[in-house]
Design an enzyme around this catalytic site. Structure first.
Site, PDB file in Angstrom:
ATOM      1  N   LYS A  86      40.660  48.488  95.078  1.00  0.00           N
ATOM      2  CA  LYS A  86      42.070  48.739  94.774  1.00  0.00           C
ATOM      3  C   LYS A  86      42.947  48.804  96.026  1.00  0.00           C
ATOM      4  O   LYS A  86      44.119  48.466  95.989  1.00  0.00           O
ATOM      5  CB  LYS A  86      42.209  50.020  93.958  1.00  0.00           C
ATOM      6  CG  LYS A  86      41.726  49.821  92.518  1.00  0.00           C
ATOM      7  CD  LYS A  86      42.288  50.856  91.588  1.00  0.00           C
ATOM      8  CE  LYS A  86      42.005  50.502  90.135  1.00  0.00           C
ATOM      9  NZ  LYS A  86      40.563  50.617  89.796  1.00  0.00           N
ATOM     10  N   GLU A 108      51.816  54.446  88.505  1.00  0.00           N
ATOM     11  CA  GLU A 108      51.217  55.154  87.383  1.00  0.00           C
ATOM     12  C   GLU A 108      49.710  55.031  87.528  1.00  0.00           C
ATOM     13  O   GLU A 108      49.205  54.116  88.171  1.00  0.00           O
ATOM     14  CB  GLU A 108      51.673  54.553  86.052  1.00  0.00           C
ATOM     15  CG  GLU A 108      50.811  53.426  85.524  1.00  0.00           C
ATOM     16  CD  GLU A 108      50.804  52.186  86.397  1.00  0.00           C
ATOM     17  OE1 GLU A 108      51.821  51.921  87.057  1.00  0.00           O
ATOM     18  OE2 GLU A 108      49.767  51.496  86.416  1.00  0.00           O
ATOM     19  N   SER A 375      32.637  46.106  92.739  1.00  0.00           N
ATOM     20  CA  SER A 375      34.048  46.479  92.914  1.00  0.00           C
ATOM     21  C   SER A 375      34.246  47.866  93.510  1.00  0.00           C
ATOM     22  O   SER A 375      35.272  48.135  94.139  1.00  0.00           O
ATOM     23  CB  SER A 375      34.795  46.367  91.584  1.00  0.00           C
ATOM     24  OG  SER A 375      34.152  47.137  90.582  1.00  0.00           O
TER      25      SER A 375
HETATM   26  C1  LIG Z   1      39.966  50.171  88.609  1.00  0.00           C
HETATM   27  C2  LIG Z   1      38.611  49.652  88.797  1.00  0.00           C
HETATM   28  C3  LIG Z   1      38.128  48.526  88.078  1.00  0.00           C
HETATM   29  C4  LIG Z   1      38.921  47.843  87.011  1.00  0.00           C
HETATM   30  O1  LIG Z   1      40.132  47.289  87.397  1.00  0.00           O
HETATM   31  P1  LIG Z   1      40.338  45.727  87.568  1.00  0.00           P
HETATM   32  O2  LIG Z   1      41.797  45.584  87.758  1.00  0.00           O
HETATM   33  O3  LIG Z   1      39.832  45.059  86.325  1.00  0.00           O
HETATM   34  O4  LIG Z   1      39.561  45.302  88.748  1.00  0.00           O
HETATM   35  C5  LIG Z   1      36.866  48.040  88.380  1.00  0.00           C
HETATM   36  N1  LIG Z   1      36.077  48.642  89.297  1.00  0.00           N
HETATM   37  C6  LIG Z   1      36.489  49.731  89.974  1.00  0.00           C
HETATM   38  C7  LIG Z   1      35.559  50.332  90.966  1.00  0.00           C
HETATM   39  C8  LIG Z   1      37.748  50.279  89.751  1.00  0.00           C
HETATM   40  O5  LIG Z   1      38.143  51.367  90.434  1.00  0.00           O
END
Ligand SMILES: *Cc1c(COP(=O)(O)O)cnc(C)c1O
Length: 391
Positions: A86, A108, A375
């Site tokens: 993020k 938000e 992610s």
């Molecule tokens: C917020 C988040 C997601 C999901 O958000 P996307 O916009 O679909 O990437 C996925 N993995 C993690 C670790 C997150 O914090």
């Protein structure tokens, strides 16, 4: 970069006129600065020095051997400062806000992860900022509220409506229209009205740009598969987009099937959704007969959204990508497996992508290559998982 408000039939900006004007100002500035070398240099400086990019493309040798099929590479977004992808987007947008002369940022947050990433960069850049959060979510995500406050954030608990994400979005949009002169709205995923889906995709594309260079360096060729989890879709589109034109690369997005697609407790917006307008843009969305968003569920709070980015909706409709689902239980199993096989504790969101790779890899040959986007890291999920597991 190509200007793009629509991806096929999806996208757009279905918002009242005053908001439309404000969004146009954001779009014009984004188009200007995304081509500006000073802006790009500054962005790359903070990616390197603050976030710790480039992060590795790690060959998961143990997992590969255990599964006995394709070679598995993990794109290590979990190693970024604040523990997820993020921050790629929040740094980009806060730099844009600064160039636009805005002194105040609003955002938000539902699960709190985007709130933490926003608080982090706003503090670092000395911005005044406010995070809107549904009152119910502030209790569910108390630890993230504390993190934000520790970073110096003002967190506003929104008491309107169902007191969850949608109400936080409405409060933030209201603030944005009212205070547009000095305020910038920093949106957290590849969703919302134009230009946010395009902008967030551009800022997250660093993931795919790096992964492409790294796989060519390590393997001398492109991968056969890309896999990523899909909530709003930002980590996935960030990995996928730079490979869009490489038709030999198969692209798979993984949605949360929650307690099962045959129950109401899932958030599989692409797999089971229909075209509709939610939060000011058109996408595949889970709605009732009156076009109200349906309640959604996932073990991973970050995947809990009844819509999805317009670009994914288009990838699905055009057939460029495939979308599949993974249940809460499968994600939880993958969370434990990756921890115990590789010594890497993944976020519950990322565990959905890992779970699918564990099904896919054994069906492929040893010469084939999968890149999966890790992610985020699982530290934020430890308490929740501890309650569910008896190790
Ligand atoms: C917020 C988040 C997601 C999901 O958000 P996307 O916009 O679909 O990437 C996925 N993995 C993690 C670790 C997150 O914090």
């Amino acid at each position: 970069m190509k200007r793009k408000e629509y991806f096929g039939q999806f996208g757009g900006a279905f918002v009242p006129e005053p908001l439309k004007k404000v969004l146009e100002e954001v779009a014009e500035n984004f188009y200007r600065y995304i081509e500006d070398q000073d802006f790009i240099d500054e962005l790359m400086y903070y990616h390197k020095q603050f976030t710790g990019r480039p992060n590795p493309l790690y060959y998961a040798e143990k997992l590969t051997q255990k599964l006995g099929g394709a070679k598995i590479y993990l794109k290590r977004e979990d190693l970024n400062h604040t523990g997820a992808h993020k921050i790629n987007n929040t740094i980009g947008q806060v730099l844009l806000a600064k160039r636009m002369g805005k002194k105040r940022v609003i955002a938000e947050t539902g699960a709190g992860q985007h709130g933490v990433a926003t608080a982090t960069v706003c503090t670092m850049f000395g911005m005044e900022y406010v995070i809107y959060m549904g009152e119910i979510d502030t209790h569910r995500q108390a630890l993230n509220v504390f993190r934000m406050k520790l970073l110096g954030a003002t967190v506003v608990a929104v008491e309107a409506g169902r007191r969850t994400l949608k109400d936080a979005v409405d409060a933030a949009l209201g603030d944005f229209v009212e205070n547009a002169k000095n305020t910038y709205y920093l949106l957290g995923s590849a969703v919302g009205p134009h230009p946010y889906p395009l902008m967030v995709r551009e800022f997250q594309s660093i993931i795919g740009v790096e992964a492409k260079e790294q796989i060519i360096e390590q393997e001398g060729r492109l991968p056969d598969y890309l896999v990523a989890c899909v909530g709003g879709g930002s980590n996935a589109i960030g990995l996928f987009h730079p490979f869009y034109k490489e038709e030999q690369v198969n692209i798979v997005g993984v949605e949360p099937a929650g307690k099962g697609l045959d129950t109401p407790h899932h958030a599989a917006s692409i797999t089971l959704g229909k075209p509709g307008v939610i939060h000011g843009f058109k996408c595949l969305t889970l709605q009732d007969d009156n076009d109200n968003p349906l309640p959604v569920h996932s073990i991973a709070a970050g995947l809990n959204y009844p819509g999805v980015g317009p670009e994914h909706s288009f990838y699905k409709e055009s057939g460029r990508a495939e979308y599949t689902t993974v249940t809460d239980q499968e994600a939880l199993d993958a969370f434990v497996d990756l921890s115990q096989v590789e010594g890497i504790i993944p976020a519950l969101e990322s565990s959905h992508a890992i779970a699918y790779v564990m099904q896919l890899a054994p069906t492929l040959s040893k010469e084939q290559i999968i890149i999966v986007n890790l992610s985020g890291r699982g530290d934020k999920d430890i308490e929740q998982v501890k309650e569910m597991l008896k190790l």
